[in-house]
Write an enzyme that holds these catalytic residues in place. Structure first.
Site, PDB file in Angstrom:
ATOM      1  N   CYS A 173     -29.901 -17.732 -52.183  1.00 54.01           N
ATOM      2  CA  CYS A 173     -30.369 -18.236 -53.480  1.00 54.01           C
ATOM      3  C   CYS A 173     -31.101 -17.099 -54.176  1.00 54.01           C
ATOM      4  O   CYS A 173     -32.222 -17.244 -54.623  1.00 54.01           O
ATOM      5  CB  CYS A 173     -31.220 -19.500 -53.345  1.00 54.01           C
ATOM      6  SG  CYS A 173     -32.594 -19.356 -52.204  1.00 54.01           S
ATOM      7  N   ASP A 217     -29.489 -14.743 -29.852  1.00 55.22           N
ATOM      8  CA  ASP A 217     -29.833 -15.679 -28.778  1.00 55.22           C
ATOM      9  C   ASP A 217     -28.614 -15.981 -27.893  1.00 55.22           C
ATOM     10  O   ASP A 217     -27.530 -16.319 -28.409  1.00 55.22           O
ATOM     11  CB  ASP A 217     -30.346 -16.987 -29.421  1.00 55.22           C
ATOM     12  CG  ASP A 217     -31.064 -17.863 -28.419  1.00 55.22           C
ATOM     13  OD1 ASP A 217     -30.507 -18.099 -27.331  1.00 55.22           O
ATOM     14  OD2 ASP A 217     -32.173 -18.317 -28.728  1.00 55.22           O
ATOM     15  N   CYS A 251     -28.183 -20.890 -40.489  1.00 55.50           N
ATOM     16  CA  CYS A 251     -29.581 -20.866 -40.959  1.00 55.50           C
ATOM     17  C   CYS A 251     -29.850 -22.229 -41.577  1.00 55.50           C
ATOM     18  O   CYS A 251     -30.000 -22.360 -42.790  1.00 55.50           O
ATOM     19  CB  CYS A 251     -29.773 -19.764 -41.988  1.00 55.50           C
ATOM     20  SG  CYS A 251     -29.357 -18.127 -41.372  1.00 55.50           S
TER      21      CYS A 251
HETATM   22  C1  LIG Z   1     -32.385 -20.177 -47.145  1.00 57.11           C
HETATM   23  S1  LIG Z   1     -33.144 -20.906 -45.785  1.00 57.11           S
HETATM   24  C2  LIG Z   1     -31.987 -22.122 -45.300  1.00 57.11           C
HETATM   25  C3  LIG Z   1     -31.994 -23.385 -46.129  1.00 57.11           C
HETATM   26  C4  LIG Z   1     -31.086 -24.472 -45.578  1.00 57.11           C
HETATM   27  N1  LIG Z   1     -29.765 -24.002 -45.276  1.00 57.11           N
HETATM   28  C5  LIG Z   1     -30.977 -25.659 -46.523  1.00 57.11           C
HETATM   29  O1  LIG Z   1     -29.934 -25.870 -47.145  1.00 57.11           O
HETATM   30  O2  LIG Z   1     -31.960 -26.388 -46.633  1.00 57.11           O
HETATM   31  C6  LIG Z   1     -32.963 -19.699 -44.556  1.00 57.11           C
HETATM   32  C7  LIG Z   1     -33.295 -20.144 -43.146  1.00 57.11           C
HETATM   33  O3  LIG Z   1     -32.978 -19.088 -42.259  1.00 57.11           O
HETATM   34  C8  LIG Z   1     -33.808 -19.230 -41.136  1.00 57.11           C
HETATM   35  N2  LIG Z   1     -33.729 -17.985 -40.351  1.00 57.11           N
HETATM   36  C9  LIG Z   1     -34.453 -16.860 -40.474  1.00 57.11           C
HETATM   37  N3  LIG Z   1     -34.059 -15.955 -39.561  1.00 57.11           N
HETATM   38  C10 LIG Z   1     -33.053 -16.505 -38.856  1.00 57.11           C
HETATM   39  C11 LIG Z   1     -32.235 -16.058 -37.777  1.00 57.11           C
HETATM   40  N4  LIG Z   1     -32.384 -14.856 -37.262  1.00 57.11           N
HETATM   41  N5  LIG Z   1     -31.306 -16.899 -37.305  1.00 57.11           N
HETATM   42  C12 LIG Z   1     -31.152 -18.151 -37.823  1.00 57.11           C
HETATM   43  N6  LIG Z   1     -31.903 -18.624 -38.837  1.00 57.11           N
HETATM   44  C13 LIG Z   1     -32.840 -17.815 -39.359  1.00 57.11           C
HETATM   45  C14 LIG Z   1     -35.159 -19.554 -41.752  1.00 57.11           C
HETATM   46  O4  LIG Z   1     -36.014 -20.167 -40.809  1.00 57.11           O
HETATM   47  C15 LIG Z   1     -34.752 -20.492 -42.893  1.00 57.11           C
HETATM   48  O5  LIG Z   1     -34.844 -21.828 -42.499  1.00 57.11           O
END
Ligand SMILES: C[S@@+](CC[C@H](N)C(=O)[O-])C[C@H]1O[C@@H](n2cnc3c(N)ncnc32)[C@H](O)[C@@H]1O
Length: 420
Positions: free
Chosen positions: A356, A287, A232
């Site tokens: 977080c 995916d 993510c």
């Molecule tokens: C907490 S944020 C990540 C922050 C990032 N790791 C950083 O340090 O800046 C969570 C992320 O999960 C992504 N996300 C949501 N659903 C997801 C999925 N099914 N698979 C992968 N990423 C996903 C969101 O788009 C978002 O960018």
């Protein structure tokens, strides 16, 4: 604050206090529309808007629908949150408003003795924290710790510099800066100077990143030449730290469903001088494009989408934008992502689950559910992994950073090793 700034703050608050959009998004578009405003005006307006959100429980006691009376809410914020006396704001008020502010101040002891107003947390959050056995004292301590705005933390890119040298150079420029106590790469600026035009930032020597977030990257333990996945990745805060740990070698896949966030990672990779990162947008955690990574990764980080309730210093509006239904929906998503991401870890490899959030429902409970449904994983106690980084006082298997104790955002992380 002058009368014109108060009028503008009132207009911004009318929108912000509906909580339909994040406060920073509303403010950015507000400032884009009000092009002629100077830096000082913007600062006054933004600080008063955020002070209103931070003191909203108290304001709501006197104004049940504050978005319908944004001017009163702004005046209250000046007195409750910005340290001005009623006398000092008198010239901005009519007689009714002044009397109302005097009455507001008279409720001080009632505010201090009621949990929602003392902790400045909405009832739904208090109930969640009580369900995880927090007592009133803990709730108030937490609520108060997130009332202050966060300092500015940066991470030194170890590919381009050493923290001690960079810190000394910044201090020599007259900036108030100190080494972060836990992260070996962090520098903290209590005065939050604007660094986005600083040569060390433009050259990728430092990146803005909360110390807690740096520690999550550290927990991945990823090394040169390995295959790693940041499942993510978002705009890549942790990806960049992991890329530097890998010394720019090996392969680091940065996955996310949000194209826009991944696009923000690309210029940051270039600035950091990292060529081992492969951003890949995915449709969802199932995916087919990630099937080729099955059981291949030395390390997978799941920095899961979460309520963000550990970041209330920066995003105080989240406590009004989230609710327990959202948290329940996030829990399902987190478990599904964790399950899918775990399939990419090779035998002996590491899986780091992080949020977080301060809610056990998004943290320990997710881990318990995952371990109940999956054999073949071993918990690596975090206190052993971070021993050399002065966090050894942590007694738990998991990392649980708290703003009141560690002065970071409220992060959670658990580290698992695949043993079967
Ligand atoms: C907490 S944020 C990540 C922050 C990032 N790791 C950083 O340090 O800046 C969570 C992320 O999960 C992504 N996300 C949501 N659903 C997801 C999925 N099914 N698979 C992968 N990423 C996903 C969101 O788009 C978002 O960018």
């Amino acid at each position: 604050m002058n009368a014109q700034q108060l009028d503008l703050t009132t207009s911004a608050l009318a929108q912000v206090l509906t909580f339909r959009q994040p406060a920073d998004v509303v403010l950015s578009s507000f400032f884009r529309r009000e092009r002629k405003l100077g830096v000082r005006d913007r600062q006054e307006i933004a600080e008063t808007v955020f002070a209103t959100i931070r003191h909203l429980q108290k304001i709501q006691q006197m104004l049940p629908k504050p978005h319908n009376k944004p001017r009163r809410a702004a005046l209250a914020a000046l007195v409750l949150g910005r340290g001005l006396s009623v006398h000092a704001v008198e010239t901005l008020c009519d007689t009714d408003e002044k009397d109302w502010l005097v009455e507001l101040k008279a409720h001080k002891s009632e505010f201090a003795s009621t949990l929602t107003t003392a902790a400045e947390l909405p009832q739904w959050m208090i109930e969640c924290l009580q369900q995880q056995d927090w007592d009133d004292e803990q709730i108030v301590a937490y609520g108060r710790s997130v009332m202050q705005s966060a300092p500015l933390d940066v991470r030194v890119n170890t590919l381009k510099g050493k923290r001690d040298k960079i810190l000394a150079a910044l201090q020599a420029e007259g900036l108030r800066a100190e080494a972060t106590p836990y992260s070996p790469w962090g520098i903290r600026f209590p005065d939050k100077p604007a660094l986005n035009r600083h040569p060390l930032f433009l050259d990728g020597v430092m990146e803005v990143q909360d110390e807690g977030s740096q520690l999550l990257a550290l927990l991945t333990g990823v090394k040169r030449g390995q295959i790693a996945v940041d499942f993510c990745a978002g705009a890549g805060g942790k990806t960049l730290a992991m890329g530097a740990m890998m010394a720019g070698s090996g392969r680091l896949y940065a996955l996310d469903v949000a194209e826009k966030r991944l696009a923000n990672l690309k210029p940051r990779m270039v600035r950091a001088g990292l060529t081992n990162i492969h951003p890949q947008r995915i449709d969802n955690e199932h995916d087919a494009r990630i099937a080729r990574l099955k059981a291949k990764a030395d390390c997978v980080l799941v920095d899961a989408p979460c309520s963000g309730l550990g970041t209330l210093r920066r995003n105080p509006d989240l406590k009004y934008r989230q609710n327990s239904d959202n948290v329940a929906a996030l829990q399902q998503q987190q478990q599904s992502i964790l399950q899918a991401a775990s399939a990419l870890v090779r035998l002996g490899g590491r899986l780091v689950y992080a949020t977080c959030s301060i809610l056990e429902a998004e943290n320990q409970q997710q881990l318990n559910d995952f371990l109940a449904a999956n054999n073949g994983w071993h918990i690596e106690p975090v206190n052993t992994l971070l021993k050399s980084h002065t966090l050894s006082s942590m007694h738990s298997d998991y990392l649980q950073l708290s703003t009141s104790e560690h002065h970071t955002d409220g992060f959670f992380a658990a580290v698992l090793t695949r043993i079967k």
